[in-house]
Structure formats: structure tokens, C-alpha cells
Design a protein around this motif. Structure first.
Motif, PDB file in Angstrom:
ATOM      1  N   LYS A   5      16.139  71.804   5.862  1.00  0.00           N
ATOM      2  CA  LYS A   5      16.248  70.571   6.261  1.00  0.00           C
ATOM      3  C   LYS A   5      17.461  70.449   7.307  1.00  0.00           C
ATOM      4  CE  LYS A   5      18.897  67.864   4.129  1.00  0.00           C
ATOM      5  NZ  LYS A   5      19.893  67.076   3.239  1.00  0.00           N
ATOM      6  N   ASN A   6      18.376  71.062   6.570  1.00  0.00           N
ATOM      7  CA  ASN A   6      19.625  71.179   7.478  1.00  0.00           C
ATOM      8  C   ASN A   6      19.528  71.603   8.853  1.00  0.00           C
ATOM      9  OD1 ASN A   6      21.157  69.948   5.567  1.00  0.00           O
ATOM     10  ND2 ASN A   6      21.716  71.999   4.703  1.00  0.00           N
ATOM     11  N   LEU A   7      18.765  72.857   9.034  1.00  0.00           N
ATOM     12  CA  LEU A   7      18.340  73.415  10.337  1.00  0.00           C
ATOM     13  C   LEU A   7      17.819  72.412  11.244  1.00  0.00           C
ATOM     14  CD1 LEU A   7      18.252  76.060  12.350  1.00  0.00           C
ATOM     15  CD2 LEU A   7      16.068  76.481  11.013  1.00  0.00           C
ATOM     16  N   LEU A   8      16.784  71.677  10.551  1.00  0.00           N
ATOM     17  CA  LEU A   8      16.049  70.733  11.516  1.00  0.00           C
ATOM     18  C   LEU A   8      16.963  69.408  11.864  1.00  0.00           C
ATOM     19  CD1 LEU A   8      12.628  70.143   9.608  1.00  0.00           C
ATOM     20  CD2 LEU A   8      13.130  71.571  11.419  1.00  0.00           C
ATOM     21  N   THR A   9      17.717  69.280  11.157  1.00  0.00           N
ATOM     22  CA  THR A   9      18.955  68.086  11.476  1.00  0.00           C
ATOM     23  C   THR A   9      19.415  68.726  12.792  1.00  0.00           C
ATOM     24  OG1 THR A   9      18.961  67.383   9.314  1.00  0.00           O
ATOM     25  CG2 THR A   9      20.512  66.588  10.891  1.00  0.00           C
ATOM     26  N   GLU A  10      20.032  69.836  12.573  1.00  0.00           N
ATOM     27  CA  GLU A  10      20.872  70.475  13.942  1.00  0.00           C
ATOM     28  C   GLU A  10      20.183  70.740  15.176  1.00  0.00           C
ATOM     29  OE1 GLU A  10      22.242  74.272  12.327  1.00  0.00           O
ATOM     30  OE2 GLU A  10      23.310  73.422  10.825  1.00  0.00           O
ATOM     31  N   MET A  11      18.735  70.634  14.891  1.00  0.00           N
ATOM     32  CA  MET A  11      17.753  70.795  15.973  1.00  0.00           C
ATOM     33  C   MET A  11      17.452  69.455  16.553  1.00  0.00           C
ATOM     34  SD  MET A  11      15.462  73.961  14.643  1.00  0.00           S
ATOM     35  CE  MET A  11      14.402  73.919  16.043  1.00  0.00           C
ATOM     36  N   GLY A  12      18.115  68.290  16.104  1.00  0.00           N
ATOM     37  CA  GLY A  12      17.699  66.974  16.685  1.00  0.00           C
ATOM     38  C   GLY A  12      16.710  66.219  16.029  1.00  0.00           C
TER      39      GLY A  12
END
Length: 539
Positions: free
Chosen positions: A443-450
Motif C-alpha cells: 500500500k505504501n509503495l502504491l502511495t509513493e507511486m501516486g
């Protein structure tokens, strides 16, 4: 138009999600929890008879295994799945029911000797047959209309024969939203089955995260060579290779690889080493694999079939069906390969083979699939030196190994690659079906990707019309210190009490915005009930 998360939230197994459209209810998957149960799941907030339909991504038990329980509780709607998923669920749910009944009989005999109440199975064979009768066969790419306001399509997701991601177009009044459930996204380059298909667009996406924070080994192209090395090593020292394997999918992949090993003479000096598949379910699944629509197969498998070669059969393959057949395997001292279910060693005949081989220094226990946290398979891989099987303590002397490149799940990069195939970013991505760390990391990775991404816990609900959360829940871990020891009648009754209390809490949280009069009436009833039982001493 709402979505509520029930199972596989911050956990890998027990997939189950509730949809409400036009005041009618639907489930996406209805799976059984396997391995360690970390977080408490809410019970279905509505009675089973109110479920209009279930949409099943694939046949694995953690996605389909509670369908018979749903039927037992009164569900009589339609279960939509691909053709092959229907065929596989037919055998897998019957097998699961057999295990439930056998386990209940064994526990009941043990309880009776201790003067305790007998044990009831989660569901019976009749419940499984009832659920099987509700399936409707669907084809990949076919647009289906299960109910007013719902359109449905299955797309091959490359995880298991018949596996699919599910596209749902939901219409309520003048509002239409699309939501996609990834199911388990398959790994690329797997034997027998095709790579995952792509979906182009959606408003909402529910995506798994089993390997959401991990990458598969870079050297995953030589499964056959690595497997041959393990077999060679065990055979040379007079031992066995014991492979805990899921009866459907992974077992057939192992047979495909061993056929290549034998065909190319990769194991030297043991040309006719025997291979035992000790699983009636795997035998039935193999028949389904060879009779299913060729559209499910990859090009390499289709080429073999066109040449008249059975890709999962070879000389020296022996299928054990009866329990007597299974017992005889361990009386035979000839070095051999034993493939048996279950893949996580939590039940089934594999536990007998482990009992006979874990203590032998010349044997190899070879894991070929994901091992859930808390499962016997994970504990062995983590180096546990003593285990208990059938009431007997076993010393682990065997070599414990893991075969690289056999995962049926996409890793972190594979999930991202599939997600990037969408023409535009979904409005909101829900991350589920991964352990707590993997789920949060992805989830955090997806958030970092916008991306706008959430990793909801069981009970959390969203309004799909507005994209806003309507019920918020936090993860509630299971208190094992306070839990009952053993599976007694008292424990069952207590668990049912807690489940009903959680159902009441869910009902209360859903009453925001309802009339003051009705909410005040419900408050008074709950207060009266609490006052009645607060000081109750029992009869």
C-alpha cells in the motif's frame, strides 16, 4: 453501492468481500482461512439467505472453501465461476468436506474419551454437494448479467487453470462504477497455464499483496535442473524426496517437470525412480487438467498435446487413491519421490509422510509453494527442530529445502507491472490478501507511486458512489493467551456469542444517518440487554 471487507485483510487466506448494490448483497469469493489466524474477522453482517450471488475468482480453498458453510447457513443464490473453476471446485469442495467430517470424527472420539462434548464439522458432504449444485459455468470474456445493475466478466489471471480476475460494472440509479477484483495474480512463465491477462480500466481495484514486498529469485528459469539435483542427492544417499504440494495446480506442475527430468535423463543411475502422487484429489484434478478447454494452456503445453504427449504422465508414475495404498508407500524402502497434499502440511496425507521421513537424515523435504505464517510448512522452513504429528514428537533430521521459481503468485514487480497495464490510475486501490507487513508495504509503495491506496481491515466499508469510507475498523489481533484450549463445545458456543456481538456492532456502526427515533429505540434495547446480563450469576 458499498463494499465491505470481510476476510483476507492483512492476512493471506480467507478471501471474502461483500458488495451491496441496489439494496441487494453479493460476495466475491468465500474462502477458508489456512495457517495462523492473526486478525479477527467480522462475521457476515447479513444472514446467508440474503446473499444473492457469489463471484469466485478461482478454486483454491482459501477462495472457495467456505461456500459449503454459506450453503449450510441458508444461501441458495447462484455461484458464478469459470468452467474449469466449476470443475475443480466440484472435487475440491467434496474433498474439503471429507476432511471436515473426518477431523470432526477424530476430535469427537478424543473428546469422548476425555468426557467432553463431541465436535461438529464446519460443514458436511451434503453441504458441499448443495453448494456445488449452485454453480453456474462462465467463459472467459463473456459478459454476464447476474442481476439488475450488475454486469460481470472473467479475465484469465494466470494463477491456476480457470483462475480469473473479476470485472464488475455496478449501476445504482444514475451512477455507474466499475470495480475489478484481481484474485491471485499469476506469476509469468509458469508451466501449463498462460500468463496473466490484462484489464484496461476501472474506477476501483482490489488487488492481492501476497508477495507485495518481495521479489522472486532472479534465477527462476531452471526449475527442472534444480529439482533434478534434489532428486539426485536424495536417491544417491538412499533417501526420499517428500514434496508437500497443493493437489490442484502445483502437483501437476511438478509432474510436468519430472516428466522432463525423466525424458532428458537428468537423474543419473536411477533411471526408473518411482514417483508417488498420494492424493485422490490430485488424480481427479489431473483428469480435469487434461480434459479442459485448451484455451487455458500455454503454447508449450499445447504443442506437447498436439504431438500426442501427455505433459503430466510418465513411466514409473504411481497414483495412490485408497488409504491402504498410502500406507504402503512408507513400507517400501526403495528411494522415491512422494508428492502429497496439503501444500502447507496443515492436513491430509502429507502429515503421515512427514512423520515417516522428517527424522531421516537421508531424506529431503522439498517445499514448492507459499507457506502461510503459522503453518507447519512455514515452521519447518524457519528451522523448527521438533514437531508433533499425531500425538508423537518428531525430531527434524531431514534436509529442509525450497524449490526456487515455483511460486504461482506474481511478486512485487509482477503486481506493479500488471497494475501499470491500466490505461489510467484507478480512483482508489484496495490492497488485501497479504500478511500484515506485505499488505502495508505494498500500500505504501502504491502511495509513493501516486496511487490513492488503502489497506482496510475486516469490517471496513466504503461507499463506491463517493469513494468515501463509511465504516472504519482497526485490526484486532486474536488473543491467544485468553483463548480456550482445545476445541470444546464451550469454545464453540463462546465463539458464536462473540460473532453475534460483532455482528451487532457492525449493525450499529451502519446506522449513522438513520432516524433519531429508531436509533434511540435500539440504544435502549441494547442498554436493557447489557443491564440484564451484567450481574447475571447463572442458574
Amino acid at each position: 453501492m458499498k463494499i465491505q471487507f470481510i476476510g483476507a485483510t492483512h492476512e493471506v487466506t480467507g478471501s471474502c468481500t461483500l458488495l451491496e448494490v441496489n439494496n441487494r448483497y453479493y460476495l466475491v469469493d468465500c474462502g477458508m482461512e489456512q495457517g495462523k489466524d492473526v486478525f479477527q474477522n467480522i462475521v457476515l453482517p447479513i444472514p446467508a439467505p440474503q446473499i444473492e450471488a457469489v463471484f469466485v475468482t478461482h478454486a483454491h480453498i482459501d477462495h472457495s472453501g467456505m461456500l459449503p458453510k454459506l450453503y449450510k447457513d441458508g444461501f441458495r443464490g447462484t455461484i458464478y465461476a469459470t468452467d474449469v473453476t466449476c470443475d475443480l471446485c466440484n472435487i475440491m469442495l467434496r474433498d474439503s468436506a471429507y476432511i471436515q467430517e473426518s477431523e470432526a470424527k477424530w476430535r469427537s472420539r478424543k473428546a469422548e474419551r476425555a468426557g467432553l462434548e463431541t465436535w461438529e464439522p464446519v460443514y458436511t458432504m451434503q453441504d458441499a454437494l448443495g453448494a456445488i449444485s449452485q454453480f453456474r459455468r462462465c467463459s472467459y470474456g463473456e459478459i454476464i448479467y447476474p442481476a439488475e445493475g450488475i454486469e460481470l466478466r472473467f479475465t484469465d489471471i494466470g494463477h491456476l487453470l480457470g483462475s480469473a480476475c473479476i470485472e464488475l460494472w455496478l449501476t445504482e440509479g444514475n451512477t455507474q462504477k466499475k470495480i475489478v477484483f484481481s484474485g491471485d495474480v499469476g506469476n509469468t512463465g509458469q508451466r501449463i497455464i498462460r500468463d496473466p491477462g490484462q484489464v484496461e480500466e476501472t474506477d476501483y481495484l482490489v488487488i492481492e499483496s501476497t508477495y507485495g514486498n518481495r521479489l522472486h529469485d532472479a534465477d527462476r528459469g531452471n526449475v527442472v535442473g534444480e529439482l533434478a539435483e534434489y532428486i539426485q542427492k536424495a536417491m544417491d544417499r538412499g533417501g526420499n524426496v517428500v514434496i508437500p504440494s497443493f493437489a490442484v495446480g502445483r502437483t501437476q506442475e511438478m509432474l510436468y517437470a519430472i516428466r522432463e527430468i525423466k525424458q532428458n535423463g537428468l537423474v543419473k543411475g536411477h533411471d526408473h525412480f518411482p514417483v508417488y502422487v498420494d492424493s485422490p484429489l490430485a488424480a481427479e484434478a489431473a483428469a480435469i487438467f487434461m480434459q479442459c478447454n485448451p484455451v487455458c494452456f500455454d503454447e508449450e503445453t499445447l504443442e506437447l498435446i498436439d504431438r500426442g504427449i501427455n505433459p503430466i504422465w510418465f513411466e514409473d508414475l504411481r497414483i495412490s487413491v485408497t488409504s491402504e495404498d498410502s500406507k504402503q508407500i512408507n513400507f517400501n524402502t526403495e528411494p522415491k519421490v512422494i508428492i502429497s497434499a496439503s501444500g502447507m502440511c496443515e492436513a491430509g496425507r502429507i502429515r503421515h509422510h512427514l512423520k515417516h521421513n522428517l527424522w531421516k537424515e537421508n531424506s529431503i523435504i522439498l517445499f514448492v509453494g507459499y507457506q502461510a505464517e503459522g503453518s507447519l510448512g512455514r515452521r519447518l522452513l524457519n528451522g523448527e527442530k521438533y514437531v508433533s504429528l499425531f500425538g508423537e514428537d518428531i525430531t527434524v533430521n531431514a534436509e529442509i529445502c525450497s524449490l526456487h521459481g515455483t511460486s504461482g503468485h506474481a511478486d512485487r514487480d509482477g503486481l506493479i507491472r500488471w497494475l501499470k497495464g491500466y490505461t489510467k490510475k484507478p480512483e482508489l486501490v484496495f490492497v488485501n490478501h497479504g500478511d500484515d507487513t506485505a499488505c502495508e508495504d505494498f500500500k505504501n509503495l502504491l502511495t509513493e507511486m501516486g496511487y490513492r491506496a488503502e489497506a482496510p481491515y475486516s469490517g471496513t466499508e466504503y461507499d463506491l458512489t463517493t469513494g468515501r469510507m463509511t465504516i472504519y475498523t482497526e485490526g484486532k489481533t486474536i488473543d491467544r493467551v485468553q483463548s480456550f484450549k482445545g476445541n470444546t463445545r464451550a469454545e464453540m458456543i463462546y465463539r458464536e456469542l462473540v460473532a453475534e456481538a460483532e455482528k451487532l456492532l457492525t449493525l450499529v456502526k451502519g446506522r449513522r444517518g438513520k432516524t433519531n427515533k429508531d436509533n434511540a429505540k435500539l440504544t435502549a434495547q441494547i442498554r436493557e440487554l447489557c443491564d440484564k446480563w451484567k450481574n447475571y450469576k447463572g442458574e
